[in-house]
Write an enzyme that holds these catalytic residues in place. Structure first.
Site, short mmCIF file in Angstrom:
data_model
loop_
_atom_site.label_atom_id
_atom_site.label_comp_id
_atom_site.label_asym_id
_atom_site.label_seq_id
_atom_site.Cartn_x
_atom_site.Cartn_y
_atom_site.Cartn_z
CG HIS A 97 -1.97 -1.37 1.11
ND1 HIS A 97 -1.61 -2.33 1.45
CD2 HIS A 97 -3.03 -1.51 0.91
CE1 HIS A 97 -2.94 -2.63 1.64
NE2 HIS A 97 -3.40 -2.30 1.54
CG ASP A 140 -3.47 -6.02 -3.84
OD1 ASP A 140 -5.68 -4.85 -4.19
OD2 ASP A 140 -3.38 -6.47 -3.16
#
Length: 361
Positions: free
Chosen positions: A189, A259
């Site tokens: 992230h 993702d």
């Protein structure tokens, strides 16, 4: 039927706006991913899902709802589900009867999958991005107790059991993060993790569950991790990983989701910063069937979503990307096949009550 609707987007609030409806009606949009901000209570969530299906019944409604610390809906009757590590611990619990702990853990995993899936289905959700198939090397804080454990055999068996429970409930599933995120420390992230092991080492350990479960997995999500001894690109943008390894070598035939393309590790390809659109095109060209653009409805009134839709539309017209009917078939195969049991009926059903009794304490 759409030729191919690869974009999975988000919405900002508890109900759809006119702009949300316009975006969801676009033929390149194939689904919605929900977040905690989309939750107030069960009645509101159920109404939101009905609103989405009213725009287009074929839209896929998905959520990250694994149990443990990754569970979007936790109040108004939703069961607090255990992290997957609790099932692994149950497997490892000493027992005088050989194999008894493993069987108990498998039964608990099936029960966990059923409770997870039945509660979401009762509110109108179609798919959860679970189970996590990453191995726990005690290195990755972002994976940690989301993993069943370190042994790929145990992970595969418990994931298969969880998936069986999800299948019983009618909820779709997605194994993640191919070929494995557990060995690296960095959080994708925030940064680009790099795993310098060889292809052979990864296939024998982290990627092994994907081969063993290839006939059972409905969908797979690749990791935003670079494995430089295999490819210079992160797995989600790598045709070698997605087509050569996952499809041909491991035999996976289901849907491949990227993702979240808003993550830091998805915004750098070949050493260059890239836009959402460039990242989406790279993922689709590498072999993804669907691409996730998350948390963008709350940025500049959703301008990044509109830009991605417009740019992908132009790429079709200009011949940069061609929609794939096989990808659309894989997307549609993720939709539930039968109506869900309503919440009040679920709460008094024998199967649900039995499943609750089997959850790890």
């Amino acid at each position: 039927m759409n030729l191919h609707a690869p974009l999975v987007i988000d919405v900002a609030g508890h109900s759809l706006t006119t702009t949300d409806r316009q975006r969801l009606a676009h033929p390149l949009v194939g689904g919605v991913i929900l977040f905690g901000r989309n939750w107030q209570d069960r009645a509101q969530l159920t109404a939101l899902c009905r609103q989405i299906k009213a725009v287009r019944p074929d839209l896929l409604i998905a959520v990250d709802h694994e149990g443990g610390r990754v569970q979007r809906f936790r109040t108004d009757g939703f069961t607090h589900l255990p992290p997957m590590a609790a099932l692994g611990e149950l497997w490892m619990r000493p027992d005088r009867r050989e194999g008894a702990s493993a069987l108990t853990a498998m039964n608990a995993a099936t029960a966990t999958g059923y409770v997870l899936g039945a509660e979401l289905r009762a509110c109108g959700v179609d798919l959860s991005f679970a189970p996590v198939l990453d191995l726990d090397y005690s290195e990755s804080s972002v994976i940690g107790d989301r993993s069943f454990g370190r042994d790929p055999r145990m992970v595969s068996v418990l994931a298969q059991s969880l998936m069986h429970g999800l299948q019983q409930s009618g909820l779709g599933h997605c194994g993640k993060h191919f070929p494995g995120h557990g060995f690296v420390q960095a959080d994708s992230h925030l940064a680009i993790p790099v795993d310098r092991r060889s292809l052979g080492a990864i296939l024998s350990e982290d990627a092994a569950p994907y081969g063993w479960l290839s006939a059972s997995l409905q969908a797979v999500m690749p990791a935003h991790v670079i494995y430089p001894r295999v490819d210079a690109r992160p797995a989600g943008f790598s045709a070698r990983w997605l087509q050569e390894v996952l499809r041909r070598r491991l035999g996976f035939t289901g849907a491949i989701f990227s993702d979240d393309l808003s993550m830091a590790a998805a915004r750098q390809i070949d050493g260059h910063a890239v836009s959402f659109t460039t990242a989406a095109l790279a993922a689709l060209q590498a072999g993804c069937d669907l691409v996730l653009l998350c948390n963008q409805s709350v940025v500049e009134a959703g301008a990044p979503i509109d830009e991605a839709i417009d740019a992908l539309s132009r790429s079709v017209l200009e011949g940069q990307w061609q929609p794939d009917p096989a990808s659309e078939e894989r997307r549609l195969a993720l939709l539930p096949l039968s109506p869900a049991l309503p919440w009040d009926s679920l709460m008094i059903s024998a199967r649900y009550m039995q499943a609750l009794s089997l959850l790890p304490s």
